[in-house]
Enzyme design. Structure first.
Site, PDB file in Angstrom:
ATOM      1  N   ASP A  96      17.381 -33.544  -2.859  1.00 15.06           N
ATOM      2  CA  ASP A  96      18.298 -33.392  -1.935  1.00 15.06           C
ATOM      3  C   ASP A  96      19.201 -32.981  -2.828  1.00 15.06           C
ATOM      4  OD1 ASP A  96      18.065 -34.755  -0.169  1.00 15.06           O
ATOM      5  OD2 ASP A  96      18.111 -36.676  -0.710  1.00 15.06           O
ATOM      6  N   ASP A 150      10.896 -38.339   6.891  1.00 16.06           N
ATOM      7  CA  ASP A 150      11.232 -38.796   5.376  1.00 16.06           C
ATOM      8  C   ASP A 150      10.751 -39.606   5.563  1.00 16.06           C
ATOM      9  OD1 ASP A 150      13.606 -38.856   3.546  1.00 16.06           O
ATOM     10  OD2 ASP A 150      15.148 -38.521   4.543  1.00 16.06           O
TER      11      ASP A 150
HETATM   12  C1  DGJ Z   1      16.921 -38.576   2.241  1.00 16.99           C
HETATM   13  C2  DGJ Z   1      16.773 -36.771   2.834  1.00 16.99           C
HETATM   14  O1  DGJ Z   1      16.217 -36.332   1.679  1.00 16.99           O
HETATM   15  C3  DGJ Z   1      17.877 -36.182   3.057  1.00 16.99           C
HETATM   16  O2  DGJ Z   1      17.978 -34.826   3.440  1.00 16.99           O
HETATM   17  C4  DGJ Z   1      18.182 -36.902   5.000  1.00 16.99           C
HETATM   18  O3  DGJ Z   1      17.667 -36.649   6.047  1.00 16.99           O
HETATM   19  C5  DGJ Z   1      18.384 -38.029   4.376  1.00 16.99           C
HETATM   20  N1  DGJ Z   1      17.794 -39.138   3.688  1.00 16.99           N
HETATM   21  C6  DGJ Z   1      18.779 -38.657   5.564  1.00 16.99           C
HETATM   22  O4  DGJ Z   1      18.659 -40.337   6.011  1.00 16.99           O
END
Ligand code: DGJ
Length: 713
Positions: free
Chosen positions: A515, A451
């Protein structure tokens, strides 16, 4: 073939021809790029036919668009290159010195003897997929520094017919939003300064003949394979020519070439296709599959995954995780991914990034107990990490406050309470490599969700802008890790889809597209994403009944269908599902497994339903024996619109059996005419009639969908 003699060169693929005129002494030019020309095409004639007319009040000898137009000598559009040596050598004129051509690979060498610069332009046409890639290399041959401001990776011409641009907008949870605009009379420019591809400015665009559709129109697609800052432009020139430029956006002073030093641009990719967005995506998808993605994507089954994020967020309780793992395994999940919240002192997003040891309260024996449990249930284990980041409230930052990107005496803006580690510093990458390597040696982790949750600002290294160095160091870190752990798959994520491009995809197997787990919003995101990327790398999850990012409530059927034609996953609290819902989800997963081989090999086909509140697309197997289509009713059908669907992509000469996949939304079943045939026996029809006449299918309720399975008789 080697030659220094001035001449013409053609790069051919199955579908297109790219003609380069190198008859002059300066920078060669592309005189034709479009449908493949026959062997008799006369390059001299093509060049002559496109002579520029002298415009009143212009230069006596107008300057034409070349493959690398420069500043200062009568090219009035945006130059492909900007830079200077102190206060001089801001204007440039490159002379052709050498050309090498072999197997559709053209290397053009040039120099500017006055500015003391050497330039090389490289073009490679991929014969089978029809994708042309190009890059630029500039070398300082002078004896003092050259300050480089802009060096396009590609500068390509377009035919001056009536055209439209397809560009991208976006935001967090709204990535890859398509926008269509008329090709500007002046100039369209996009500059991304966020240090990642960004939510709002994906580095790609398409240009098509006016009114192009899924199956109609000539299209040119352009993409920059670079995960940092970028600069895209589309320009109409006064003399009637048109250019597209793509390259890395450089900050002032970011690239200062010392004597003998070179700058190599990222690769730019371009593709011409006749036959609308379906044709262009078909070529781009094949290219990504064959030339970009790590080979294991093509070889390995895309495992159905469970991700803990929207199920538990930071609330990691081993008993709950154990229960979740049991339920996940029973559903048929094959990969269990432990998201954020597993490491020490990480109870929210305010602390602990950088301290990559399992939290001893949540995991007294480390991660081993959970991993063993997951494995004993027949699933692989994956782990979330955000290696490039650090929270000021972390042991790492307390020990090494100087390890972050920063500008002395300037503010350090936080985003999500975090700062960015300066990967140009060798001790930083050594720490990260050792930490990740240790985790991968200690635990049987087969998958990393990598991430990156913030844009870069105050991105300085010893006072200089460091976006480029950061991007290159990030690639290098992943490459070293992959070399040490070749079996581990990596997912690229940046608060969803803010870091996605062909260069990061050389080293990652999956994209966390967004997300947004709201299946309704997801359709627009997935439509944009699949223009440039194949569906097997598109991470797409069944989220909670009420979306956490929009508050919208959607049926399980609709959510599962939305994820069906991508890399399928589940991301919701499984404790909230009753037995009926668990059984339904289990069926969707089993169905997906029966069809998922089409993900890696199939052709993605967009359909054009008569009703504009509908969306329909599918995957057709390589031999056209099987296909699966998703038909989505987003909003209620417009009054008086037909509910006709025409299926493209099938073999017109073959007969197929069509069936709606169960479970069906009750509202769909209620309004189905000829239910027995649609759901039980199936309907048999010939490919040509399905394509030309289509069939009528009513979806009465908004936010409902059906999956149509099609098999050769
Ligand atoms: C952002 C990501 O896009 C989410 O899927 C998740 O992993 C969060 N970060 C976790 O902090």
């Amino acid at each position: 073939m080697k030659s220094t003699a001035p001449r013409f060169y053609r790069l051919d693929s199955q579908y297109s021809t790219f003609f380069v005129d190198a008859t002059g002494t300066g920078v060669p030019a592309c005189r034709y790029w479009g449908p493949r020309l026959g062997p008799d095409a006369d390059p001299e004639c093509l060049s002559l036919l496109h002579q520029l007319a002298r415009v009143p009040s212009g230069l006596d000898q107008p300057v034409r668009l070349s493959l690398f137009p420069t500043l200062g000598f009568g090219f009035w559009g945006h130059a492909a290159f900007e830079g200077n040596r102190r206060e001089t050598h801001w204007a440039h004129e490159f002379q052709l010195t050498h050309i090498e051509y072999r197997d559709n690979h053209l290397s053009i060498s040039l120099e500017d003897p006055i500015a003391k610069l050497a330039l090389s332009l490289e073009f490679v046409m991929d014969t089978t997929t029809n994708v042309l890639k190009s890059r630029t290399r500039l070398t300082n041959r002078g004896d003092n520094a050259f300050d480089l401001r802009w060096c396009a990776a590609a500068c390509l011409p377009l035919p001056a017919v009536r055209m439209e641009l397809l560009v991208f907008q976006g935001a967090w949870t709204q990535e890859f939003q398509i926008q269509r605009i008329l090709f500007p009379n002046t100039c369209w420019v996009r500059k991304n300064r966020r240090g990642r591809t960004s939510h709002d400015s994906f580095p790609g665009l398409m240009v098509g003949t006016h009114g192009f559709g899924a199956d109609s129109g000539d299209l040119y697609a352009f993409h920059l394979g670079w995960s940092g800052n970028h600069h895209l432009l589309a320009e109409s020139l006064k003399e009637g020519e048109r250019q597209i430029q793509l390259g890395e956006l450089l900050m002032p002073g970011e690239v200062i070439l010392s004597p003998g030093e070179s700058y190599t641009s990222p690769w730019a990719y371009a593709c011409f296709a006749r036959g609308g967005t379906n044709a262009v995506s078909r070529q781009l998808h094949q290219f990504v599959r064959q030339r970009i993605l790590p080979t294991q994507v093509a070889k390995k089954t895309r495992k159905v995954m469970f991700n803990t994020w929207e199920a538990i967020y930071f609330d990691h309780d081993p008993a709950v995780l154990n229960l979740m793992a049991v339920k996940a395994a029973d559903l048929g999940i094959e990969l269990f991914v432990l998201d954020d919240g597993w490491f020490s002192q990480r109870s929210d997003d305010a602390s602990a990034l950088g301290d990559w040891d399992p939290d001893s309260q949540k995991y007294p024996e480390g991660l081993s107990t959970l991993i063993k449990r997951v494995q004993s249930l027949g699933m692989d284990f994956g782990l979330w990490l955000e290696p490039e980041m650090v929270n000021p409230d972390s042991n790492l930052y307390r020990r090494h406050p100087d390890w972050v990107l920063q500008l002395q005496d300037r503010p350090l803006p936080l985003a999500r309470n975090q700062l960015v580690l300066d990967l140009s510093q060798a001790p930083v990458t050594a720490y990260l490599f050792d930490t990740l390597d240790r985790l991968l040696r200690r635990y049987p982790i087969t998958y990393i969700k990598w991430d990156m949750n913030r844009d870069l600002c105050a991105a300085g290294h010893q006072g200089r802008a460091a976006y480029r160095r950061q991007t290159l160091a990030h690639y290098d870190l992943i490459d070293r890790l992959r070399a040490a752990h070749p079996g581990v798959e990596i997912e690229t994520c940046a608060s969803g889809g803010a870091r996605v491009d062909y260069e990061i995809l050389r080293r990652t197997e999956r994209v966390w597209t967004s997300d947004c787990n709201d299946a309704f919003e997801r359709h627009a995101i997935q439509q944009g994403f699949t223009l440039f990327f194949p569906p097997e790398i598109m991470g797409t999850h069944v989220g909670p009944a009420i979306s956490h990012t929009s508050g919208r409530r959607l049926s399980l059927n609709f959510r599962a269908h939305t994820a069906f034609l991508g890399h399928f996953g589940i991301e919701c609290d499984l404790r909230e599902l009753d037995d009926n819902q668990l059984a339904e989800l289990k069926t969707h997963i089993a169905n997906h497994k029966q069809w998922r081989d089409l993900l890696r090999r199939g052709t993605y086909v967009r359909l054009t339903p008569a009703d504009e509140n509908r969306l329909a697309y599918g995957l057709v197997g390589p031999d056209r024996n099987r296909a699966i289509y998703l038909i989505v009713q987003l909003a209620k059908a417009k009054p008086n619109t037909s509910n006709l669907i025409r299926l493209s992509g099938l073999d017109p000469k073959q007969h197929y059996r069509l069936k709606l996949m169960r479970p069906l939304d009750p509202s769909v079943e209620k309004y189905l005419t000829n239910r027995k045939a649609w759901v039980e026996t199936g309907l048999v029809a010939n490919g040509q009639s399905l394509q030309e006449a289509g069939f009528a299918l009513r979806l009465q309720f908004p936010e409902t969908s059906v999956l149509l399975q099609v098999e050769r008789e």
